[in-house]
Structure formats: C-alpha cells, structure tokens
Design an enzyme around this catalytic site. Structure first.
Site, PDB file in Angstrom:
ATOM      1  N   LYS A  74      57.683  75.898  23.917  1.00 24.95           N
ATOM      2  CA  LYS A  74      57.365  76.291  22.547  1.00 24.95           C
ATOM      3  C   LYS A  74      56.656  75.315  21.792  1.00 24.95           C
ATOM      4  O   LYS A  74      56.083  74.268  22.365  1.00 24.95           O
ATOM      5  CB  LYS A  74      58.572  77.098  21.972  1.00 24.95           C
ATOM      6  CG  LYS A  74      59.197  78.068  22.933  1.00 24.95           C
ATOM      7  CD  LYS A  74      60.063  79.239  22.224  1.00 24.95           C
ATOM      8  CE  LYS A  74      60.847  79.985  23.252  1.00 24.95           C
ATOM      9  NZ  LYS A  74      61.271  81.200  22.781  1.00 24.95           N
ATOM     10  N   SER A 117      67.252  83.553  27.675  1.00 27.15           N
ATOM     11  CA  SER A 117      68.621  83.016  27.372  1.00 27.15           C
ATOM     12  C   SER A 117      69.132  82.321  28.851  1.00 27.15           C
ATOM     13  O   SER A 117      70.148  82.503  29.043  1.00 27.15           O
ATOM     14  CB  SER A 117      69.354  83.616  26.672  1.00 27.15           C
ATOM     15  OG  SER A 117      69.218  83.971  25.390  1.00 27.15           O
ATOM     16  N   GLY A 149      65.736  83.837  22.950  1.00 25.66           N
ATOM     17  CA  GLY A 149      66.616  82.829  21.939  1.00 25.66           C
ATOM     18  C   GLY A 149      67.468  83.273  21.399  1.00 25.66           C
ATOM     19  O   GLY A 149      67.671  82.839  20.167  1.00 25.66           O
ATOM     20  N   HIS A 160      53.017  85.845  25.785  1.00 28.61           N
ATOM     21  CA  HIS A 160      54.573  85.853  25.277  1.00 28.61           C
ATOM     22  C   HIS A 160      54.597  86.613  23.877  1.00 28.61           C
ATOM     23  O   HIS A 160      53.715  86.809  23.182  1.00 28.61           O
ATOM     24  CB  HIS A 160      54.810  84.202  25.171  1.00 28.61           C
ATOM     25  CG  HIS A 160      55.903  84.071  25.004  1.00 28.61           C
ATOM     26  ND1 HIS A 160      56.774  84.327  23.653  1.00 28.61           N
ATOM     27  CD2 HIS A 160      57.003  83.317  25.508  1.00 28.61           C
ATOM     28  CE1 HIS A 160      58.087  83.945  23.843  1.00 28.61           C
ATOM     29  NE2 HIS A 160      58.373  83.278  25.197  1.00 28.61           N
ATOM     30  N   ASN A 196      59.574  76.723  29.111  1.00 25.75           N
ATOM     31  CA  ASN A 196      58.420  76.866  27.888  1.00 25.75           C
ATOM     32  C   ASN A 196      58.981  76.154  26.798  1.00 25.75           C
ATOM     33  O   ASN A 196      60.080  76.586  26.086  1.00 25.75           O
ATOM     34  CB  ASN A 196      58.447  78.608  27.710  1.00 25.75           C
ATOM     35  CG  ASN A 196      57.826  78.875  26.397  1.00 25.75           C
ATOM     36  OD1 ASN A 196      56.934  77.689  25.869  1.00 25.75           O
ATOM     37  ND2 ASN A 196      57.911  80.043  25.927  1.00 25.75           N
ATOM     38  N   GLU A 225      56.379  86.064  21.351  1.00 27.00           N
ATOM     39  CA  GLU A 225      56.030  85.518  20.069  1.00 27.00           C
ATOM     40  C   GLU A 225      54.593  85.477  19.705  1.00 27.00           C
ATOM     41  O   GLU A 225      54.191  85.874  18.488  1.00 27.00           O
ATOM     42  CB  GLU A 225      56.463  84.094  20.093  1.00 27.00           C
ATOM     43  CG  GLU A 225      58.148  84.175  20.056  1.00 27.00           C
ATOM     44  CD  GLU A 225      58.880  82.870  20.883  1.00 27.00           C
ATOM     45  OE1 GLU A 225      58.104  81.902  21.149  1.00 27.00           O
ATOM     46  OE2 GLU A 225      59.963  83.146  21.163  1.00 27.00           O
ATOM     47  N   GLU A 248      60.418  89.520  30.115  1.00 24.34           N
ATOM     48  CA  GLU A 248      61.236  88.753  29.312  1.00 24.34           C
ATOM     49  C   GLU A 248      61.725  90.021  28.094  1.00 24.34           C
ATOM     50  O   GLU A 248      60.735  90.101  27.136  1.00 24.34           O
ATOM     51  CB  GLU A 248      60.482  87.729  28.523  1.00 24.34           C
ATOM     52  CG  GLU A 248      60.117  86.675  29.369  1.00 24.34           C
ATOM     53  CD  GLU A 248      60.105  85.300  28.620  1.00 24.34           C
ATOM     54  OE1 GLU A 248      60.452  84.449  29.038  1.00 24.34           O
ATOM     55  OE2 GLU A 248      59.272  85.199  27.671  1.00 24.34           O
TER      56      GLU A 248
HETATM   57  C1  PEP Z   1      61.017  82.089  26.257  1.00 24.18           C
HETATM   58  O1  PEP Z   1      60.748  81.364  25.623  1.00 24.18           O
HETATM   59  O2  PEP Z   1      60.323  82.574  26.944  1.00 24.18           O
HETATM   60  C2  PEP Z   1      62.596  82.204  26.462  1.00 24.18           C
HETATM   61  C3  PEP Z   1      62.978  82.957  27.426  1.00 24.18           C
HETATM   62  O3  PEP Z   1      63.186  81.520  25.558  1.00 24.18           O
HETATM   63  P1  PEP Z   1      64.813  81.331  25.702  1.00 24.18           P
HETATM   64  O4  PEP Z   1      65.340  80.936  27.154  1.00 24.18           O
HETATM   65  O5  PEP Z   1      65.292  80.196  24.685  1.00 24.18           O
HETATM   66  O6  PEP Z   1      65.548  82.522  25.624  1.00 24.18           O
END
Ligand code: PEP
Length: 253
Positions: free
Chosen positions: A11, A212, A172, A94, A9, A96, A166
């Site tokens: 973003k 992460s 992040g 997501h 992803n 976000e 998630e």
């Molecule tokens: C994500 O954007 O879905 C995500 C898991 O980000 P990160 O791997 O940076 O934590």
C-alpha cells in the site's frame, strides 16, 4: 504439486530506503520458494526494489496502472513505464482503489487487457462489503464483478490473470475470513470462471485469499484446495512475517 503465490501489498508504506533494506532482509532468508513470492510496492520504489531483488528469484510489481499507453493523464503511470522497469505483477481493482479512487469494473477490464498485452501478470481483486455479506449477497456480487472484469477477454488470456478474493470486511481489520469461508468463495470463483470459459482454464488459475492473512493463520488458509496463496497487506511489511507465510506455503507443496 499445488501452485502458490504469496504477494505482499505494501500500500502507501515504506520509503525507497526502507524498501531496499526489506529486500536485503528477505533475500538473506534464501527462501526455498522465492519464485512464489512477490512484493507490490509504490511506484517510486519499483526501480530500486527491482535492482535490490535481482538474482533472488523474488518477484515485484506495482499496485495500479493506467490503461492508456500514454497521454494527458496527469499523475498516472502507464504499462510501458512499468514494462521498462521490468515488473512481474500489477494489482488491479483493489477495493481501496474502487472505494477511494473511482476504479470501476470498466477501467479494471481495460487495465487487465493492457497488462496482459505487455506480459505483466495482473492480480485482480474482487470481494464484497460487510453489508453485502450480511445480506448473503457475496456470490452474486463477486460473480457480477468477474463477468464485468473479464468482459471480451479471450480464453487464451484468462489464466494469465491471478484473482485475489478479498472480502472488504477482512482487509486491514484483523477480522479474517475463516478458512472455510475463504475456501467457499475461492471455489465459487473457480466455478464461475469455469462456467464463463472452461474448467480446464479455471483449474490453471491462481486464486488467492486476502484479508488479514498473517503467519498464525496462513497455513490453515493455504491448505484449502482452492486457495493458491495470499495477497497480504499489513503482515507483508515485515520481512520475517512475509517469509513465515512463504514458508507455510512451501511446506504445503
Ligand atoms: C490487502 O491490502 O490487500 C490486504 C489484504 O490487507 P491486510 O492483509 O492488511 O488485511
């Protein structure tokens, strides 16, 4: 053989030129499991990214979509628009988007149905906040998201959805759920889907972990029985890192 999806992803990162050079870099690696790898990019890059990845086996997709096929929705992108570009996947819900852009379980549900009708695979994100986890409410919270997100979805469509667990506190932040925590929740999600539909359908579903994930922790997470891959933010921006995670999944097949 265990099924995997390793989905990056991006973003709101990368220009189209950067996306195309990433595609060239990852293609040059000739990944053995290229079909299990996908990149989810901003809308403006999709057309060129699709062309750059053509013939490699690597899939691509969007990070959001509107549920209406057309209309007065300034700034939005529809499913037919994504279909025209030939995307394979689209992220839905997501955290976000839920947090900053007013995404609700109702709009998630409509988006899932619109994507499935067009043959685009949704990657549905669910997961709890730190506050919910600290109150030990993660299972209740995620179950309620699943019940609302799959409302009135026929059993024949359910396994067409990829679910990404998630935990918001791990996105992040560099704070990864332990493999046991991630497995516990992915197994729980499979159980909820089994209860809502059937165990047979739940067993066919791809359930990913996101938060992460990186080359150094991927193998431990991916080796868990209910984790079919990763939704990867930060570590998907470098072709070397995404390829290393794809290799870790391939070694576990
Ligand atoms: C994500 O954007 O879905 C995500 C898991 O980000 P990160 O791997 O940076 O934590």
């Amino acid at each position: 053989m265990k099924k995997f999806l390793i989905a990056g992803n991006w973003k709101m990162h990368k220009t189209t030129a950067e996306a195309v050079s990433f595609a060239e870099e990852i293609k040059a690696k000739n990944l053995e499991n290229a079909e299990d790898v996908a990149v989810l990019a901003p809308f403006t890059q999709l057309s060129e990214l699709g062309k750059a990845l053509a013939g490699s086996g690597i899939k691509f997709g969007a990070q959001n979509v509107h549920f209406e096929p057309s209309g007065a929705f300034t700034g939005e992108i529809s499913v037919p628009m994504l279909e025209e570009i030939g995307v394979d996947y689209c992220i839905v819900g997501h955290s976000e988007r839920r947090e900053y852009f007013g995404e609700t379980d109702k709009t998630v549900n409509l988006k899932l149905k619109a994507l499935i009708a067009a043959g685009i695979t949704p990657i549905l994100c669910v997961g709890e906040s730190l506050e919910v986890r600290e109150a030990q409410g993660e299972q209740t919270f995620v179950a309620s998201q699943l019940i609302a997100d799959f409302e009135a979805m026929p059993i024949s469509d359910v396994a067409k959805v990829v679910i990404a667990y998630e935990p918001i506190w791990a996105i992040g932040t560099g704070k990864t759920a332990t493999p046991d925590q991630a497995e516990e929740m992915c197994a729980f999600i499979r159980g909820v889907m089994g209860g809502m539909y059937s165990n047979e359908v739940a067993d066919q579903m791809l359930i990913l972990y996101g938060g992460s994930m990186k080359p150094s922790n991927a193998a431990d997470l991916l080796s868990k029985p209910d984790i079919n891959g990763g939704l990867i933010g930060g570590a998907s921006l470098k072709a070397d890192d995404l390829a290393a995670i794809a290799d870790a999944a391939n070694a576990l097949k």
